[in-house]
Design an enzyme around this catalytic site. Sequence first.
Site, PDB file in Angstrom:
ATOM      1  N   GLU A 116       6.149  -5.474   5.894  1.00 30.24           N
ATOM      2  CA  GLU A 116       5.533  -6.144   4.753  1.00 30.24           C
ATOM      3  C   GLU A 116       5.257  -7.615   5.035  1.00 30.24           C
ATOM      4  O   GLU A 116       6.026  -8.271   5.743  1.00 30.24           O
ATOM      5  CB  GLU A 116       6.464  -6.055   3.540  1.00 30.24           C
ATOM      6  CG  GLU A 116       6.721  -4.629   3.079  1.00 30.24           C
ATOM      7  CD  GLU A 116       7.663  -4.580   1.882  1.00 30.24           C
ATOM      8  OE1 GLU A 116       7.486  -3.684   1.054  1.00 30.24           O
ATOM      9  OE2 GLU A 116       8.563  -5.441   1.785  1.00 30.24           O
TER      10      GLU A 116
ATOM     11  N   ASP B 234      15.770  -0.994  -3.770  1.00 28.18           N
ATOM     12  CA  ASP B 234      14.770  -2.052  -3.603  1.00 28.18           C
ATOM     13  C   ASP B 234      13.451  -1.579  -3.034  1.00 28.18           C
ATOM     14  O   ASP B 234      12.636  -2.384  -2.582  1.00 28.18           O
ATOM     15  CB  ASP B 234      15.347  -3.160  -2.724  1.00 28.18           C
ATOM     16  CG  ASP B 234      15.648  -2.675  -1.320  1.00 28.18           C
ATOM     17  OD1 ASP B 234      15.545  -1.454  -1.082  1.00 28.18           O
ATOM     18  OD2 ASP B 234      15.976  -3.497  -0.461  1.00 28.18           O
TER      19      ASP B 234
END
Lengths: 348, 348
Positions: free
Chosen positions: B56, B227
Amino acid sequence: MVQFVGVDNVVRLIHSVGMERFLLGLADYIENDFRRWNEFEKEPRVASHSRDGVIELMPASDGRLYGFKYVNGHPKNTRDGLQTVTAFGVLSDVGTGYPTFFSEMTIMTALRTAATSALAAKYLARDDASTMAIIGLGAQSEFQALAFKTLLGIDKLRVYDIDPAATAKFVRNMSPWGFEIVEADSTAEAVLGADIITTVTADKLNATILSDNMVGNGVHINAVGGDCPGKTELQRDILLRADVYVEFTEQTRIEGEIQQMPKGFPVTELWQVITGDANGRISHEQITVFDSVGFAIEDFSTLRYLRDSVQHTDFYTELDLLADPVDPRDLYGVLSTTIEDPRVLRRA
Amino acid sequence: MVQFVGVDNVVRLIHSVGMERFLLGLADYIENDFRRWNEFEKEPRVASHSRDGVIELMPASDGRLYGFKYVNGHPKNTRDGLQTVTAFGVLSDVGTGYPTFFSEMTIMTALRTAATSALAAKYLARDDASTMAIIGLGAQSEFQALAFKTLLGIDKLRVYDIDPAATAKFVRNMSPWGFEIVEADSTAEAVLGADIITTVTADKLNATILSDNMVGNGVHINAVGGDCPGKTELQRDILLRADVYVEFTEQTRIEGEIQQMPKGFPVTELWQVITGDANGRISHEQITVFDSVGFAIEDFSTLRYLRDSVQHTDFYTELDLLADPVDPRDLYGVLSTTIEDPRVLRRA
């Protein structure tokens, strides 16, 4: 450890390999990646716009290797003596997510943009092309000239910039390379008799650098400067007469010359020409346009080429970018003891 | 030149400043940036998913400074002796687009996650909280313990991990810090009598680490492990009984515990509690949940803190990441002559 190639080492590497061999190798990597276009995950670039410019992250992945480039575009920088575009890039291993390679990409982006232009022209310009006009003699111009000389044998240049100092810089830089260079007094004069027209001006606005009446049949236009929303160089009538080739349609409709055209305006992607899925130039009279904006796969190829080029050389250094404890659950252990302790921190 | 802070220098800096002072300073920077939440451009993170994990890019900007973090998440890495999460980050100047600062963010992410958790608990846990349960004793657990000790004075820990070796590692690492630590035989035993429950397990699946019957009134739950999509730790009944606080609602609905809940499920953003726009804890009996997933502004604060902390120290080095010719139009000049020539390449 992560390999790092900074500006000094890129310059040393290119001196060592030789500019022409370096450009040929780079164009090869780009061509090979375009050939396997469908293996890539193609994501839109992520742009953060501000008053004076834009900062973009351009990721790409082929499922084994992940790469991204950070690049800014700040047209006003030139007035402060700074680069309009600076860039750096990273490669990582998709399997582990670990970054492995980090490098400058300002010089490398200039080279990859030029290599991609010349690669496109190899498929789109007339075989007998020998003269190129270059409109706009800023930071990208010399790289374009050298890539077209190396890949297509273009050795006659007709050049124009509104600033005579830019022209003088270009001529000085290119003088050792054996070009025949005509310094024109206008764009119209520069394009006279040119087989290829490269537009690579810098202003961030919809300009008409090239108007329809300047473009004769058979010409290939390498439109490099129009590369973001609100920045174009070609009069739209030219696009109506031409066959237009792009890197990635979705992105070019937003950033390229074809932002002037309706959504359905027909274009061909360059990779399709390279694989033989679509036609390149099919006649001597056809006008072809490569509407170049720069795509993440080109940067991916460039990072891969640079990484492969520096292996077994001293053109890179190593950075301790990764905290990689021997026991992965013991990240805290890296902090709790001296990092020289081999039980705690792995050294690749 | 771009400043670089690698792993060695982060470790040396923390040793020099002291862990507690370092965590306090970091939490301060995060709190100050949360206080000016609306000044930030908040972009979704750009994720590249693959079979074994995700890579990411997380950008954030306050209009003057731009930052981004590269971070991977590869749960299977642990089995190969590698970190699940590695990260690095960059700061740049929005006005010029030039990157100025580059650093490791693996250790720093562990610290910022813990500092953000403790910051949230400062507003959400009972004032008289003294005992914390920690479920999951992997790479993040020690950082959580130290942040809660530093910011809230938590000095009693009740800990549990399915792997006794992880428990032993945790106890060994935390032994110099003066905690009273109870090693529980189950999650249910660990949470008995705890004022705060931190869940920070690692498996990438929808697990029920904490079931509704384990949670008594007045408890603050610091839910750190859930998460990403498909990874949660709390039974949904807990969320129905609790007031839920998040970092950035849009992101947490995808990645957090509340991915189990319908879209309209009410949550409060932590920054609103910090600015006083919304209530934190209002009663002794209330159950509060901080549904932590990690947001780009925390990384922005962390990079800013690290950059400010190393100025006028020897805890950074310099990288020649930027080709910055004196004449910005003469990028080619960097290549055509030796780079030591001061006329060609600027040295900051």
